[in-house]
Design an enzyme around this catalytic site. Structure first.
Site, PDB file in Angstrom:
ATOM      1  N   ASP A 169       0.928  65.305 -11.258  1.00  0.00           N
ATOM      2  CA  ASP A 169      -0.137  64.502 -10.617  1.00  0.00           C
ATOM      3  C   ASP A 169      -1.417  65.298 -10.152  1.00  0.00           C
ATOM      4  O   ASP A 169      -2.459  64.666  -9.844  1.00  0.00           O
ATOM      5  CB  ASP A 169       0.471  63.751  -9.280  1.00  0.00           C
ATOM      6  N   ASP A 201       3.861  69.329  -2.381  1.00  0.00           N
ATOM      7  CA  ASP A 201       3.477  69.762  -1.123  1.00  0.00           C
ATOM      8  C   ASP A 201       4.734  69.390  -0.038  1.00  0.00           C
ATOM      9  O   ASP A 201       4.911  70.252   1.087  1.00  0.00           O
ATOM     10  CB  ASP A 201       2.335  69.229  -0.499  1.00  0.00           C
ATOM     11  N   GLY A 202       5.521  68.369  -0.590  1.00  0.00           N
ATOM     12  CA  GLY A 202       6.899  68.255   0.334  1.00  0.00           C
ATOM     13  C   GLY A 202       7.487  69.200   0.268  1.00  0.00           C
ATOM     14  O   GLY A 202       8.134  69.961   1.183  1.00  0.00           O
ATOM     15  N   ARG A 226       1.009  58.797  -8.766  1.00  0.00           N
ATOM     16  CA  ARG A 226       1.343  58.576  -7.494  1.00  0.00           C
ATOM     17  C   ARG A 226       0.050  58.092  -6.712  1.00  0.00           C
ATOM     18  O   ARG A 226      -0.452  57.207  -7.287  1.00  0.00           O
ATOM     19  CB  ARG A 226       1.933  59.790  -6.724  1.00  0.00           C
ATOM     20  N   GLY A 251       9.752  66.695  -8.033  1.00  0.00           N
ATOM     21  CA  GLY A 251       9.749  66.004  -9.203  1.00  0.00           C
ATOM     22  C   GLY A 251       9.334  67.139 -10.278  1.00  0.00           C
ATOM     23  O   GLY A 251       8.798  68.089 -10.199  1.00  0.00           O
ATOM     24  N   THR A 293       3.159  70.094 -10.326  1.00  0.00           N
ATOM     25  CA  THR A 293       3.169  68.582 -10.399  1.00  0.00           C
ATOM     26  C   THR A 293       2.322  67.870 -11.373  1.00  0.00           C
ATOM     27  O   THR A 293       1.175  68.421 -11.440  1.00  0.00           O
ATOM     28  CB  THR A 293       3.274  68.022  -8.953  1.00  0.00           C
ATOM     29  N   MET A 296       0.571  57.740 -14.683  1.00  0.00           N
ATOM     30  CA  MET A 296       1.199  58.277 -13.586  1.00  0.00           C
ATOM     31  C   MET A 296       0.302  59.149 -12.599  1.00  0.00           C
ATOM     32  O   MET A 296      -1.088  59.183 -12.973  1.00  0.00           O
ATOM     33  CB  MET A 296       2.401  59.215 -13.772  1.00  0.00           C
ATOM     34  N   ARG A 338      15.994  66.087  -4.702  1.00  0.00           N
ATOM     35  CA  ARG A 338      15.219  65.866  -3.257  1.00  0.00           C
ATOM     36  C   ARG A 338      16.365  65.671  -2.428  1.00  0.00           C
ATOM     37  O   ARG A 338      17.676  65.291  -2.424  1.00  0.00           O
ATOM     38  CB  ARG A 338      14.528  64.568  -3.394  1.00  0.00           C
ATOM     39  N   ASP A 361      -2.050  66.542  -7.401  1.00  0.00           N
ATOM     40  CA  ASP A 361      -2.503  66.350  -5.915  1.00  0.00           C
ATOM     41  C   ASP A 361      -2.268  67.177  -4.913  1.00  0.00           C
ATOM     42  O   ASP A 361      -2.315  66.755  -3.729  1.00  0.00           O
ATOM     43  CB  ASP A 361      -1.871  64.953  -5.596  1.00  0.00           C
TER      44      ASP A 361
HETATM   45  P1  ADP Z   1       7.213  67.167  -3.812  1.00  0.00           P
HETATM   46  O1  ADP Z   1       7.666  68.605  -3.603  1.00  0.00           O
HETATM   47  O2  ADP Z   1       6.853  67.058  -5.281  1.00  0.00           O
HETATM   48  O3  ADP Z   1       6.032  66.974  -2.961  1.00  0.00           O
HETATM   49  P2  ADP Z   1       9.107  65.757  -2.202  1.00  0.00           P
HETATM   50  O4  ADP Z   1       7.972  65.375  -1.168  1.00  0.00           O
HETATM   51  O5  ADP Z   1      10.057  65.003  -2.612  1.00  0.00           O
HETATM   52  O6  ADP Z   1       8.546  66.368  -3.446  1.00  0.00           O
HETATM   53  O7  ADP Z   1       9.621  67.013  -1.517  1.00  0.00           O
HETATM   54  C1  ADP Z   1      11.028  67.683  -1.981  1.00  0.00           C
HETATM   55  C2  ADP Z   1      11.926  68.000  -0.935  1.00  0.00           C
HETATM   56  O8  ADP Z   1      11.294  69.195  -0.150  1.00  0.00           O
HETATM   57  C3  ADP Z   1      12.487  66.973  -0.105  1.00  0.00           C
HETATM   58  O9  ADP Z   1      13.738  66.422  -0.761  1.00  0.00           O
HETATM   59  C4  ADP Z   1      12.796  67.668   0.844  1.00  0.00           C
HETATM   60  O10 ADP Z   1      14.150  68.260   0.939  1.00  0.00           O
HETATM   61  C5  ADP Z   1      11.781  68.904   1.288  1.00  0.00           C
HETATM   62  N1  ADP Z   1      10.906  68.254   2.342  1.00  0.00           N
HETATM   63  C6  ADP Z   1       9.872  67.590   2.233  1.00  0.00           C
HETATM   64  N2  ADP Z   1       9.241  67.383   3.113  1.00  0.00           N
HETATM   65  C7  ADP Z   1       9.695  68.199   4.211  1.00  0.00           C
HETATM   66  C8  ADP Z   1       9.459  68.329   5.555  1.00  0.00           C
HETATM   67  N3  ADP Z   1       8.572  67.877   6.303  1.00  0.00           N
HETATM   68  N4  ADP Z   1      10.145  69.209   6.233  1.00  0.00           N
HETATM   69  C9  ADP Z   1      11.407  69.793   5.342  1.00  0.00           C
HETATM   70  N5  ADP Z   1      11.537  69.587   4.266  1.00  0.00           N
HETATM   71  C10 ADP Z   1      10.560  68.699   3.547  1.00  0.00           C
END
Ligand code: ADP
Length: 348
Positions: A154, A129-130, A198, A37, A152, A196, A98, A156
Site C-alpha cells: 500500500d 506501522d501496526g 487500504r 500483510g 507493504t 488495493m 496478526r 502508506d
Molecule cells: P501492519 O503491520 O501491516 O500495519 P497490523 O496493523 O495488522 O499490520 O499489525 C500487525 C500486528 O502488530 C497486529 O496483529 C498486532 O499483533 C501488532 N500490533 C498492531 N498494533 C499494535 C499496538 N498498538 N500495540 C501492540 N501491538 C500492535
C-alpha cells in the site's frame, strides 16, 4: 539491548572503533519476523538481515508467523545457507500473522520472557506501522533493541518514500490495466479497475497515470460517485470510445461496484468492473523491490549493531534514512499532488 562488559564498558564512547563495533556484533542475537500483510520482497529483506548479521559476527533467529508465532515460541536459529534461493520468491518464508493478544501488556511480557530464554536481545520487524507499534512497545516496556523495515504494497508508511512490495504491486496492477485496455478499445467499453491500497491511493494514482486512465479515484480526495459517472458519460459523448477508470479500494463507499451501478443508472454505457484484489500481493518481486529490501535489511542490522534502536529504516530523496518509530504513525503520508494534477490534465 546494550550489554555492559567489564573490559569494554562503553562500546559507543570516545575512541570506540572497529574493535568496539565487533564487540557489539558478538554480543547480539537478533530475532527477525514478518508481520501484518505479506508483500513481495519480504524474503529479500529476510535474506539481507540474516546474511548481514552472520557476516558481522552476530547470531540471528527466525521467528515464524509474526507476533503470534513469537508468543508460541515458534523460532529457530538460522545460518547463512538457510536463506538460499528465496530472493526471487513472493510472500514470506517466515509466514506472517496478526495477533490481537500481542496488543496486551501481559502477552508482551510473555513474549519478552520467551525472547530472553532464547538469548535474543534485538528484533528486526518487517511489516507495516501496526507491526512497528508492537516493536516499539517491546522496546519501551522490556528494553529490546528494535528496528522496523517498511514492507507493504500500500506504500502508506510515513518516513520512507517507498515500502517493500509497492513497486511489484504497481507493476502487476499496471499489466492488468494494459490488458483490459485492449478489450476496452476493441469493444468500446468502460472498465472500472479496483486496485488495493487500504486507505491510501498511492497504487491507484501511479497505476492510473502509467495506464493512461480517464479518471483516478483515491481515498485522499473525496469523489461524488454521481459526478464521476456524469463526467465519464460526458467523455464518451466527446468522442472517447473506451475508458479505464482506476478506483482505489476505499475511495468511494461500496467501491468500484457501487460506481458501476451508478453509471448504469445514469447512462446506457456498458461497464465492466474488475477487482484485482489479492493478485497484487503475490508474485515475483521486481528488481526495485529486491534491491530496496536488500538495502533496508542490511541497514536494519547495521543500525542495531551500531547501538541504535526504536527506528525505522527507509529511503527518501537523500538516500537511505532512519526515522524514530513514533514519527511513522504520528505523520500523515502525503499523496503526490503534482501527479494528481497532471493525471487530471492528461485525461482530457
Ligand atoms: P501492519 O503491520 O501491516 O500495519 P497490523 O496493523 O495488522 O499490520 O499489525 C500487525 C500486528 O502488530 C497486529 O496483529 C498486532 O499483533 C501488532 N500490533 C498492531 N498494533 C499494535 C499496538 N498498538 N500495540 C501492540 N501491538 C500492535
Amino acid at each position: 539491548m546494550r550489554v555492559a562488559h567489564p573490559t569494554h564498558p562503553d562500546p559507543g564512547g570516545a575512541g570506540a572503533g572497529a574493535e568496539a563495533w565487533l564487540y557489539c556484533a558478538a554480543m547480539k542475537h537478533i530475532g527477525v519476523l514478518t508481520s501484518g500483510g505479506d508483500a513481495p520482497g519480504m524474503n529479500a529483506a529476510i535474506r539481507a538481515v540474516v546474511r548481514t548479521a552472520i557476516a558481522r559476527g552476530a547470531r540471528v533467529s527466525a521467528i515464524y508467523r509474526g507476533y503470534q508465532g513469537l508468543l508460541e515460541d515458534d523460532a529457530r536459529e538460522l545460518g547463512a545457507r538457510s536463506v538460499a534461493n528465496i530472493i526471487q520468491r513472493g510472500g514470506t518464508i517466515l509466514r506472517t500473522a496478526r495477533s490481537k493478544r500481542f496488543e496486551t501488556p501481559e502477552a508482551r511480557a510473555e513474549a519478552a520472557e520467551i525472547l530472553r530464554r532464547r538469548g535474543i536481545d534485538a528484533l528486526v520487524v518487517i511489516g507495516g506501522d501496526g507491526s512497528f507499534r508492537g516493536a516499539h512497545r517491546m522496546h519501551e516496556e522490556h528494553g529490546f533493541d528494535v528496528i522496523g523495515v517498511p514492507a507493504t504494497i500500500d506504500n502508506d508508511i510515513a518516513g520512507t518514500d517507498v515500502s517493500i512490495g509497492f513497486n511489484t504491486a504497481m507493476n502487476v496492477a499496471l499489466e492488468a490495466v494494459d490488458r483490459l485496455r485492449d478489450t476496452a478499445a476493441s469493444h468500446d467499453r468502460l472498465f472500472l479497475v479496483e486496485v488495493m491500497g487500504r486507505n491510501a491511493g498511492h497504487i491507484a494514482l501511479n497505476v492510473g497515470v502509467a495506464g493512461g486512465a480517464e479518471a483516478i479515484l483515491i481515498p485522499e480526495r473525496e469523489s461524488d460517485v454521481a459526478d464521476v459517472a456524469d463526467a465519464l458519460v460526458a467523455a464518451q459523448e466527446r468522442g472517447k470510445t473506451s475508458s479505464i477508470v482506476v478506483v482505489a479500494e476505499g475511495a468511494v463507499p461500496g467501491g468500484a461496484l457501487a460506481l458501476q451501478r451508478t453509471i448504469n443508472e445514469r447512462s446506457g454505457y456498458e461497464v465492466r468492473t474488475v477487482i484485482l484484489g489479492h493478485t497484487q500481493r503475490g508474485g515475483t518481486p521486481s528488481t526495485r523491490d529486491r534491491v530496496l529490501a536488500s538495502r533496508l535489511g542490511f541497514m536494519a542490522v547495521d543500525a542495531l549493531l551500531a547501538g541504535r534502536t526504536g527506528e525505522m529504516v527507509g529511503v527518501d530523496k537523500r538516500g537511505t534514512v532512519s526515522v524514530p518509530l513514533e514519527q511513522v504513525w504520528n505523520t500523515e503520508k502525503p499523496i503526490d499532488e503534482q501527479l494528481l494534477e497532471l493525471a487530471a490534465v492528461l485525461a482530457i
